[in-house]
Design an enzyme around this catalytic site. Sequence first.
Site, PDB file in Angstrom:
ATOM      1  N   TYR A 196       0.863  -1.173   0.000  1.00  0.00           N
ATOM      2  CA  TYR A 196       0.000   0.000   0.000  1.00  0.00           C
ATOM      3  C   TYR A 196       0.907   1.232   0.000  1.00  0.00           C
ATOM      4  O   TYR A 196       1.681   1.406   0.926  1.00  0.00           O
ATOM      5  CB  TYR A 196      -0.914   0.029   1.229  1.00  0.00           C
ATOM      6  CG  TYR A 196      -1.988   1.095   1.097  1.00  0.00           C
ATOM      7  CD1 TYR A 196      -3.120   0.860   0.322  1.00  0.00           C
ATOM      8  CD2 TYR A 196      -1.849   2.334   1.712  1.00  0.00           C
ATOM      9  CE1 TYR A 196      -4.091   1.839   0.185  1.00  0.00           C
ATOM     10  CE2 TYR A 196      -2.815   3.314   1.574  1.00  0.00           C
ATOM     11  CZ  TYR A 196      -3.931   3.066   0.809  1.00  0.00           C
ATOM     12  OH  TYR A 196      -4.891   4.027   0.644  1.00  0.00           O
ATOM     13  N   HIS A 244      -3.694  -8.144  -4.689  1.00  0.00           N
ATOM     14  CA  HIS A 244      -2.729  -9.216  -4.917  1.00  0.00           C
ATOM     15  C   HIS A 244      -1.785  -9.278  -3.725  1.00  0.00           C
ATOM     16  O   HIS A 244      -1.560  -8.275  -3.036  1.00  0.00           O
ATOM     17  CB  HIS A 244      -1.959  -9.004  -6.222  1.00  0.00           C
ATOM     18  CG  HIS A 244      -1.272  -7.671  -6.323  1.00  0.00           C
ATOM     19  ND1 HIS A 244      -1.963  -6.504  -6.566  1.00  0.00           N
ATOM     20  CD2 HIS A 244       0.033  -7.327  -6.217  1.00  0.00           C
ATOM     21  CE1 HIS A 244      -1.109  -5.486  -6.606  1.00  0.00           C
ATOM     22  NE2 HIS A 244       0.103  -5.952  -6.383  1.00  0.00           N
TER      23      HIS A 244
END
Length: 324
Positions: A244, A252
């Site tokens: 992130y 994924h």
Amino acid sequence: MPSIKTLLDQFRLKEVINEDISSKTVWLLGTVGNTTDLVPGVNAAVITLERLAFDTQTISNHALPGSDASLLGSLALGSEEQNDVYSWAAGYINSRMFGPDIRVSLIYPATQKHIAKHQRQHRRWITETPRLYSLVTKPFIDAQPASRIQWVYNILSKKVEADRIVYEDPDPESGFIILPDLKWDASNAASMYLVAIVHRQGLKSLRDLTDSHLPLLKNIRNKANVAAEKYGVPHNKLRLYIHYQPSYYHLHVHITNVDLEGRGIAADRAHLLDTVISNIEDIAPDYYQKVTLAYALGSDTELWQHWTAHLDPRSTTESSPETN
């Protein structure tokens, strides 16, 4: 689409846009075709050249010196130097017995986003509160055209790369596909790098995860070892994590050998899957909708440009009627 060899033959270099000494990788920007004017999305191309790791098994099989078939026998050395018990020289291996020694990747036609992702750029720190996520980041993610991840859907539907899939659970809610990441040559177990791509559409990032997704996350954690064992990597050598911000907005999970360093495992981006599961299961089912997430963005990325419209130019504090 022409073959990569055909495209490389037509490549005209404009500049070296980045390098990574630790991974012995360089990124090139140029054009494909006769024109020299670079137009992103039309004739622009990004090439990645990466030195591959030695195959230790091949070296062990051909380690006897004094033969042209051995590693030492194939060395062509340049100038040599010596100091007491230490000697060193630069050279190259003059033998094809040891297989390919470089990996070439090509993005063509490369968009401005592709170029920005690979070029050297300054990084900026973001402290993303839940409110700032809703105000800034989520609208940016939702505005991304589906065409940007069409290649993901092609993999999931097995239109391409079906022969590279090493494990699949076809369940539409808790299923996924595992295949080697394009950054790995699928030969050296010490640098194993797999990716699990979920079948479920609509999951774009870590922020979307709640307790309803625990079966999916646990399924990936439990089945990752099945794929890794095909490369001789046991379950206690696996590192599973979610990025992130991710490089593309379809959920994924990265699966790497724990001995692999320096590829996307920095604390400002990688969130360990075990920790993600624990945060949701043990702290709050909507943990990732409530938590503040900090990360770094490249100054030329689209997301950073989107953020700058909402930030005080002197800092990364929110600029809005409520705070000013």
